[in-house]
Scaffold this active site. Structure first.
Site, PDB file in Angstrom:
ATOM      1  N   LEU A 115      -5.180  -2.683   9.154  1.00 41.73           N
ATOM      2  CA  LEU A 115      -4.861  -3.639  10.221  1.00 41.73           C
ATOM      3  C   LEU A 115      -5.044  -5.083   9.752  1.00 41.73           C
ATOM      4  CD1 LEU A 115      -6.255  -1.866  13.427  1.00 41.73           C
ATOM      5  CD2 LEU A 115      -3.929  -1.896  12.527  1.00 41.73           C
ATOM      6  N   ALA A 121       2.043   8.470  -1.781  1.00 45.76           N
ATOM      7  CA  ALA A 121       1.313   9.560  -2.428  1.00 45.76           C
ATOM      8  C   ALA A 121       2.318  10.428  -3.175  1.00 45.76           C
ATOM      9  CB  ALA A 121       0.561  10.374  -1.387  1.00 45.76           C
ATOM     10  N   SER A 146       0.828  -1.197   0.000  1.00 41.08           N
ATOM     11  CA  SER A 146       0.000   0.000   0.000  1.00 41.08           C
ATOM     12  C   SER A 146       0.873   1.260   0.000  1.00 41.08           C
ATOM     13  CB  SER A 146      -0.886  -0.013   1.253  1.00 41.08           C
ATOM     14  OG  SER A 146      -1.952   0.878   1.143  1.00 41.08           O
ATOM     15  N   ARG A 201      -8.442   5.258  -4.913  1.00 32.75           N
ATOM     16  CA  ARG A 201      -8.535   5.045  -3.452  1.00 32.75           C
ATOM     17  C   ARG A 201      -9.521   6.043  -2.879  1.00 32.75           C
ATOM     18  NH1 ARG A 201      -3.986   3.981   1.178  1.00 32.75           N
ATOM     19  NH2 ARG A 201      -4.423   1.873   0.453  1.00 32.75           N
ATOM     20  N   GLN A 245       0.712   6.142  -7.009  1.00 36.63           N
ATOM     21  CA  GLN A 245      -0.467   6.820  -6.495  1.00 36.63           C
ATOM     22  C   GLN A 245      -0.311   8.314  -6.776  1.00 36.63           C
ATOM     23  OE1 GLN A 245      -1.283   7.684  -2.219  1.00 36.63           O
ATOM     24  NE2 GLN A 245      -3.007   6.276  -2.471  1.00 36.63           N
ATOM     25  N   ARG A 264       1.630  -1.041   7.223  1.00 35.14           N
ATOM     26  CA  ARG A 264       2.599  -1.173   8.320  1.00 35.14           C
ATOM     27  C   ARG A 264       3.190  -2.575   8.418  1.00 35.14           C
ATOM     28  NH1 ARG A 264      -1.059   2.640   9.872  1.00 35.14           N
ATOM     29  NH2 ARG A 264      -0.237   4.535  10.847  1.00 35.14           N
ATOM     30  N   TYR A 301      -7.389  14.370   1.597  1.00 33.16           N
ATOM     31  CA  TYR A 301      -6.619  15.153   0.645  1.00 33.16           C
ATOM     32  C   TYR A 301      -7.568  15.771  -0.390  1.00 33.16           C
ATOM     33  CZ  TYR A 301      -2.820  12.977   3.155  1.00 33.16           C
ATOM     34  OH  TYR A 301      -1.988  12.575   4.160  1.00 33.16           O
ATOM     35  N   CYS A 350       3.807   7.124   2.819  1.00 31.28           N
ATOM     36  CA  CYS A 350       4.700   8.279   2.700  1.00 31.28           C
ATOM     37  C   CYS A 350       6.029   8.009   3.394  1.00 31.28           C
ATOM     38  CB  CYS A 350       4.036   9.519   3.284  1.00 31.28           C
ATOM     39  SG  CYS A 350       2.631  10.085   2.311  1.00 31.28           S
TER      40      CYS A 350
END
Length: 356
Positions: free
Chosen positions: A300, A57, A22, A230, A99, A323, A182, A25
């Site tokens: 998650l 991004a 995914s 997204r 992205q 993560r 955003y 940044c």
């Protein structure tokens, strides 16, 4: 074969499995340029066995960066290093995606490890943010400049130019960033869009910018390459964007030629209360998928069985890991072992291969 490792073909592009790195940044650029950090960060996930790797991004304009250290694709000079990175990713069997993003009112920030606060436009490394309406994200931040028609046309042109550069840089997937508070999400949500013109008010007006960006990108993006969007499936706030809005939008995006909706949530309201738990956003992916469009699940997702079950139970078509991929760049290799599936390892790593 575990469902997580079943191949998926979207248009002309074949993904070897359903595992996606995914966008995350890294705040490791100067003037938008990719560096060796990006080569190693993204390249290691290709070696680790992911099917699709999407850049952080990546700003379509300098003013569209979240921070002065964001990755960008707003200059032709950015292409060379990005091409080196996509070539490496493709050499190792993954697909490289980008992205495309504009931060809107959430622009002009410092890096998280330096506090992450917005930098006033009159200070070094700061600039004036833009938005659909002159509403700051928090009371402590500077009010953005409400975009006029010329500003909106520039945004659309910037996305189109960025898509053209993405082709030259070797990317095979574009994801349009319309989530996390955003710019495009700011237009979608009635909490941040108070415009009185054709870009504000009813649902049909608030989705207009996203549809126009999609159309202008499609003017240059190869018809055989996938186009993702997204979204934040809900604002988690009364009076904001909802899952029902997301489902309605997904039906329109499908008709407009978008291939997949990546279903995240939140980010547009600073005080929103989000009920975090493993897989807390999967219900959104499942609901949107019922429209007939492909979806990605994110949030998650940390265990191989959990990820595999999402695909097996028709809750998503791709699993986006963030993560967990920072903690373990080789998650796909570990997942294959845990799920009893044999995958090809890089020859340099064969001696360390999991064996029962």
């Amino acid at each position: 074969m575990p469902h997580l490792f079943s191949p998926l073909k979207i248009k002309d592009i074949q993904f070897k499995n359903r595992i996606v790195v995914s966008p995350m940044c890294e705040y490791s650029s100067h003037d938008g340029f990719a560096t060796n950090w990006h080569l190693v960060h993204l390249g290691s996930r290709a070696i680790g066995g992911a099917g699709l790797i999407i850049t952080e991004a990546t700003a379509v304009s300098a003013e569209g960066r979240i921070s002065y250290a964001d990755l960008g694709i707003y200059k032709d000079e950015h292409i060379t290093k990005l091409k080196e990175i996509t070539d490496f990713i493709h050499q190792h069997g993954a697909i490289a995606g980008v992205q495309l993003a504009h931060a809107g009112r959430k622009a002009s920030h410092s890096e998280p490890w330096n506090g992450g606060a917005q930098i006033p436009s009159d200070q070094e490394n700061g600039w004036k943010a833009v938005a659909p309406s002159a509403i700051p994200f928090t009371e402590k931040e500077e009010a953005p400049l409400a975009l006029d028609k010329a500003g909106i046309e520039k945004v659309k042109a910037d996305f189109k130019a960025a898509a053209q550069r993405a082709i030259e840089a070797g990317f095979k997937v574009i994801e349009l960033h319309a989530a996390h508070g955003y710019l495009v999400h700011q237009f979608l949500s009635p909490l941040s869009n108070l415009r009185k013109d054709e870009y504000g008010g009813p649902f049909e007006n608030r989705i207009r910018l996203l549809l126009e960006i999609t159309a202008t990108v499609q003017e240059v993006w190869p018809v055989g390459y996938p186009l993702f969007v997204r979204i934040s499936s809900t604002d988690w706030t009364e009076g904001g964007w909802t899952i029902d809005d997301s489902v309605a939008l997904a039906k329109i995006l499908k008709d407009k030629g978008v291939d997949l909706v990546d279903c995240s949530s939140g980010g547009n309201v600073a005080a929103a209360k989000i009920p975090l738990k493993p897989g807390y956003q999967v219900e959104f992916s499942e609901a949107v998928r019922k429209t007939g469009i492909l979806t990605g699940a994110v949030g998650l997702i940390t265990e191989p069985k959990q990820a595999n079950d999402l695909i097996q139970n028709d809750q998503a078509d791709l699993v986006f890991l963030a993560r967990e991929m920072l903690r373990d760049p080789y998650f796909p290799l570990r997942a294959a072992h845990q799920l009893g599936h044999e995958v090809e390892w890089p020859v340099q790593y064969e001696r360390a291969k999991f064996r029962d």
